[in-house]
Design a protein around this motif. Structure first.
Motif, PDB file in Angstrom:
ATOM      1  N   ASP A 175       0.825  -1.210   0.000  1.00 31.37           N
ATOM      2  CA  ASP A 175       0.000   0.000   0.000  1.00 31.37           C
ATOM      3  C   ASP A 175       0.858   1.259   0.000  1.00 31.37           C
ATOM      4  N   LEU A 176       1.923   1.271   0.812  1.00 37.53           N
ATOM      5  CA  LEU A 176       2.796   2.446   0.856  1.00 37.53           C
ATOM      6  C   LEU A 176       3.513   2.666  -0.468  1.00 37.53           C
ATOM      7  N   ILE A 177       3.945   1.583  -1.094  1.00 34.47           N
ATOM      8  CA  ILE A 177       4.608   1.716  -2.397  1.00 34.47           C
ATOM      9  C   ILE A 177       3.635   2.290  -3.418  1.00 34.47           C
ATOM     10  N   THR A 178       2.408   1.810  -3.407  1.00 33.51           N
ATOM     11  CA  THR A 178       1.389   2.327  -4.317  1.00 33.51           C
ATOM     12  C   THR A 178       1.181   3.819  -4.100  1.00 33.51           C
ATOM     13  N   VAL A 179       1.109   4.229  -2.841  1.00 36.52           N
ATOM     14  CA  VAL A 179       0.909   5.641  -2.501  1.00 36.52           C
ATOM     15  C   VAL A 179       2.086   6.488  -2.972  1.00 36.52           C
ATOM     16  N   THR A 180       3.292   6.006  -2.776  1.00 37.30           N
ATOM     17  CA  THR A 180       4.460   6.809  -3.130  1.00 37.30           C
ATOM     18  C   THR A 180       4.686   6.895  -4.634  1.00 37.30           C
ATOM     19  N   LEU A 181       4.157   5.954  -5.398  1.00 36.50           N
ATOM     20  CA  LEU A 181       4.318   6.004  -6.851  1.00 36.50           C
ATOM     21  C   LEU A 181       3.431   7.064  -7.492  1.00 36.50           C
ATOM     22  N   ASP A 182       2.365   7.429  -6.826  1.00 35.03           N
ATOM     23  CA  ASP A 182       1.477   8.477  -7.313  1.00 35.03           C
ATOM     24  C   ASP A 182       2.135   9.823  -7.028  1.00 35.03           C
TER      25      ASP A 182
END
Length: 155
Positions: free
Chosen positions: A63-70
């Protein structure tokens, strides 16, 4: 490459598992135990609680990786999209929550201690749930505090 980061992890031979299974199982309830074998790769024995915590940490990492890619919006707004319960928090609390969650995740990843991130995530989610339920609308002055609380024995 090993994924066992538990500083208290112990190594046992497979013969220990067959000869002293109660001791090995007791150890595994407390910390990860690596079982070495002559005829194959080592195995890892851990409690279901530990396995669940690691799975939650991996999901949180995803989830954190997904958030940081945006790259649109602030970190807290992107995290609120991923964790909708954050919308129950004030904008200032959303920013603090995002910062606290990232820091707890970094600490968990660095130490191999999943409970650091999971406890922080749970704490903030429960706070948001309490706020959404209206528990913050009670003025502190209306609460009745026990002055001389008496300790009661456990049943």
């Amino acid at each position: 490459m090993t994924l066992i980061n538990d500083l208290r992890a112990t190594t046992r031979r497979s013969s220990d598992l067959s000869k002293h299974s109660a001791d090995v199982f007791a150890e595994a309830e407390d910390h990860t135990v690596q079982i070495t074998r002559r005829d194959g790769e080592p195995l890892v024995l851990m409690s279901q609680r530990e396995a669940d915590a690691r799975a939650l940490l991996l999901q949180f990492a995803a989830d954190l990786i997904t958030v940081t890619l945006d790259d649109e919006g602030t970190l807290s707004s992107r995290m609120a999209d991923r964790f909708p319960w954050m919308l129950a928090l004030s904008p200032g609390d959303q920013a603090q929550c995002a910062k606290d969650l990232v820091n707890a995740a970094r600490a968990s990843f660095a130490t191999g201690q999943a409970h650091l991130a999971i406890a922080e995530l749970t704490s903030w989610r429960e706070t948001a749930t309490a706020l959404a339920a209206g528990l913050a609308s009670y003025p502190v002055e209306s609460l009745e505090w026990l002055e001389d609380a008496e300790l009661v024995e456990r049943p």
